[in-house]
Design a protein around this motif. Structure first.
Motif, PDB file in Angstrom:
ATOM      1  N   SER A 138      -3.200  17.514  -1.034  1.00 27.21           N
ATOM      2  CA  SER A 138      -3.113  16.309  -0.898  1.00 27.21           C
ATOM      3  C   SER A 138      -2.270  15.448  -1.665  1.00 27.21           C
ATOM      4  N   ILE A 139      -1.395  14.415  -1.325  1.00 24.56           N
ATOM      5  CA  ILE A 139      -1.052  13.896  -2.389  1.00 24.56           C
ATOM      6  C   ILE A 139      -1.539  12.371  -2.630  1.00 24.56           C
ATOM      7  N   ALA A 140      -2.591  12.224  -1.825  1.00 26.63           N
ATOM      8  CA  ALA A 140      -3.483  11.139  -1.871  1.00 26.63           C
ATOM      9  C   ALA A 140      -4.678  11.335  -1.287  1.00 26.63           C
TER      10      ALA A 140
ATOM     11  N   GLU B 224      -8.985   3.167   2.601  1.00 23.68           N
ATOM     12  CA  GLU B 224      -9.314   2.212   1.769  1.00 23.68           C
ATOM     13  C   GLU B 224      -8.456   2.381   0.672  1.00 23.68           C
ATOM     14  N   PRO B 225      -7.030   1.799   0.372  1.00 24.83           N
ATOM     15  CA  PRO B 225      -6.173   2.293  -0.550  1.00 24.83           C
ATOM     16  C   PRO B 225      -6.597   1.864  -2.063  1.00 24.83           C
ATOM     17  N   LEU B 226      -7.591   0.927  -2.110  1.00 23.55           N
ATOM     18  CA  LEU B 226      -7.915   0.277  -3.508  1.00 23.55           C
ATOM     19  C   LEU B 226      -9.285   0.990  -3.835  1.00 23.55           C
ATOM     20  N   TYR B 227      -9.692   2.155  -3.243  1.00 23.39           N
ATOM     21  CA  TYR B 227     -10.628   3.034  -3.574  1.00 23.39           C
ATOM     22  C   TYR B 227     -10.204   4.481  -3.241  1.00 23.39           C
ATOM     23  N   ALA B 228      -9.413   4.855  -4.166  1.00 25.67           N
ATOM     24  CA  ALA B 228      -8.351   6.090  -3.623  1.00 25.67           C
ATOM     25  C   ALA B 228      -7.947   6.760  -4.881  1.00 25.67           C
TER      26      ALA B 228
ATOM     27  N   ASN C  98       7.314   7.766  -5.765  1.00 21.44           N
ATOM     28  CA  ASN C  98       8.442   7.571  -5.084  1.00 21.44           C
ATOM     29  C   ASN C  98       8.302   6.814  -3.804  1.00 21.44           C
ATOM     30  N   ARG C  99       7.236   6.901  -3.174  1.00 17.64           N
ATOM     31  CA  ARG C  99       6.838   6.345  -1.863  1.00 17.64           C
ATOM     32  C   ARG C  99       6.315   4.899  -2.215  1.00 17.64           C
ATOM     33  N   VAL C 100       5.909   4.595  -3.235  1.00 15.94           N
ATOM     34  CA  VAL C 100       5.476   3.303  -3.634  1.00 15.94           C
ATOM     35  C   VAL C 100       6.727   2.454  -4.042  1.00 15.94           C
ATOM     36  N   VAL C 101       7.482   3.192  -5.026  1.00 18.48           N
ATOM     37  CA  VAL C 101       8.960   2.614  -5.269  1.00 18.48           C
ATOM     38  C   VAL C 101       9.675   2.127  -3.868  1.00 18.48           C
ATOM     39  N   ASP C 102       9.931   3.051  -2.948  1.00 19.96           N
ATOM     40  CA  ASP C 102      10.590   2.618  -1.704  1.00 19.96           C
ATOM     41  C   ASP C 102       9.988   1.805  -0.935  1.00 19.96           C
ATOM     42  N   ALA C 103       8.568   1.628  -0.882  1.00 22.97           N
ATOM     43  CA  ALA C 103       7.747   0.560  -0.247  1.00 22.97           C
ATOM     44  C   ALA C 103       8.317  -0.800  -0.992  1.00 22.97           C
ATOM     45  N   LEU C 104       8.049  -0.744  -2.186  1.00 20.44           N
ATOM     46  CA  LEU C 104       8.368  -2.085  -2.938  1.00 20.44           C
ATOM     47  C   LEU C 104       9.783  -2.629  -2.900  1.00 20.44           C
TER      48      LEU C 104
ATOM     49  N   LYS D 106      -0.674   0.770   4.305  1.00 23.27           N
ATOM     50  CA  LYS D 106       0.272   1.335   5.020  1.00 23.27           C
ATOM     51  C   LYS D 106       0.918   2.624   4.414  1.00 23.27           C
ATOM     52  N   CYS D 107       1.112   2.404   2.921  1.00 24.90           N
ATOM     53  CA  CYS D 107       1.705   3.526   2.266  1.00 24.90           C
ATOM     54  C   CYS D 107       0.906   4.620   2.227  1.00 24.90           C
ATOM     55  N   LEU D 108      -0.452   4.547   2.119  1.00 24.94           N
ATOM     56  CA  LEU D 108      -1.319   5.793   2.405  1.00 24.94           C
ATOM     57  C   LEU D 108      -1.313   6.295   3.724  1.00 24.94           C
ATOM     58  N   LEU D 109      -1.327   5.475   4.713  1.00 19.15           N
ATOM     59  CA  LEU D 109      -1.112   5.895   6.321  1.00 19.15           C
ATOM     60  C   LEU D 109       0.068   6.762   6.532  1.00 19.15           C
TER      61      LEU D 109
END
Length: 197
Positions: free
Chosen positions: A121-123, A135-139, A147-153, A162-165
């Motif tokens: 799993s990547i997360a 819950e992205p802030l308990y993960a 790279n997904r975070v960079v793309d989203a921002l 949504k990034c985790l979903l």
């Protein structure tokens, strides 16, 4: 089985506008939420870093902890998470909000144990019982998420959930929904304190 180094990021760079006071400094049972979260995170990671804005580094509640200063201020939690990935791109990051007074060793143990057994799993994210929302802030955010975070921002999207979903994060059901309850407003603070009496 995952053999990555695990670091912890405690998010404490917010402005607590809805609360009207610094959430990180709120004391529960005589200990600030930030100190409590850092202490618990230390039990499940190799190092703990506190995510702060540049103007928060000298605040007493934050100054006693190792800090990562947001490289992309104003980008919310995803900005702090990207700063963590840039600090150590090879580590997996246990990301925790500082405003979860129900955080427990049992819940953290469930999440980190699942991560130790799951190398693919990547997360992995905590979830309320019966919920399909992470819950992205308990993960645990693994390096492949950078790279997904960079793309989203870069696209102007700041929603960590949504990034985790979109990444298909593995969900780990928590022993109690109180585990992932945030304290965001004075009413929520008062309800929490009253329930502890």
């Amino acid at each position: 089985m995952s053999d990555r180094r695990r670091l912890a990021l405690v998010l404490a760079g917010g402005r607590s506008r809805r609360m009207g006071e610094d959430k990180a400094a709120i004391a529960v049972d005589g200990v600030t939420l930030l100190d409590r979260t850092v202490a618990l995170a230390r039990e499940f990671s190799d190092e703990v870093w506190v995510s702060v804005s540049a103007d928060q580094t000298q605040e007493s509640v934050r100054a006693r902890h190792a800090q990562l200063i947001d490289a992309r201020p104003g980008e919310g939690p995803l900005g702090g998470i990207l700063t963590a990935f840039d600090h150590d791109p090879e580590a997996e990051w246990l990301v925790l909000a500082c405003d979860m007074p129900g955080l427990t060793r049992e819940g953290l143990g469930a999440l980190t144990s699942a991560a130790s057994k799951d190398a693919t799993s990547i997360a992995l994210a905590s979830a309320a019982q019966g919920s399909d929302l992470p819950e992205p802030l308990y993960a645990i955010w693994r390096p492949q998420m950078r790279n997904r975070v960079v793309d989203a921002l870069d696209a102007g999207r700041r929603c960590a959930r949504k990034c985790l979903l979109e990444a298909g994060a593995t969900l780990v059901e928590m022993p109690s929904d109180r585990e992932i309850t945030n304290m965001n407003t004075p009413e929520e603070r008062d309800q929490w304190m009253e329930a502890q009496r």
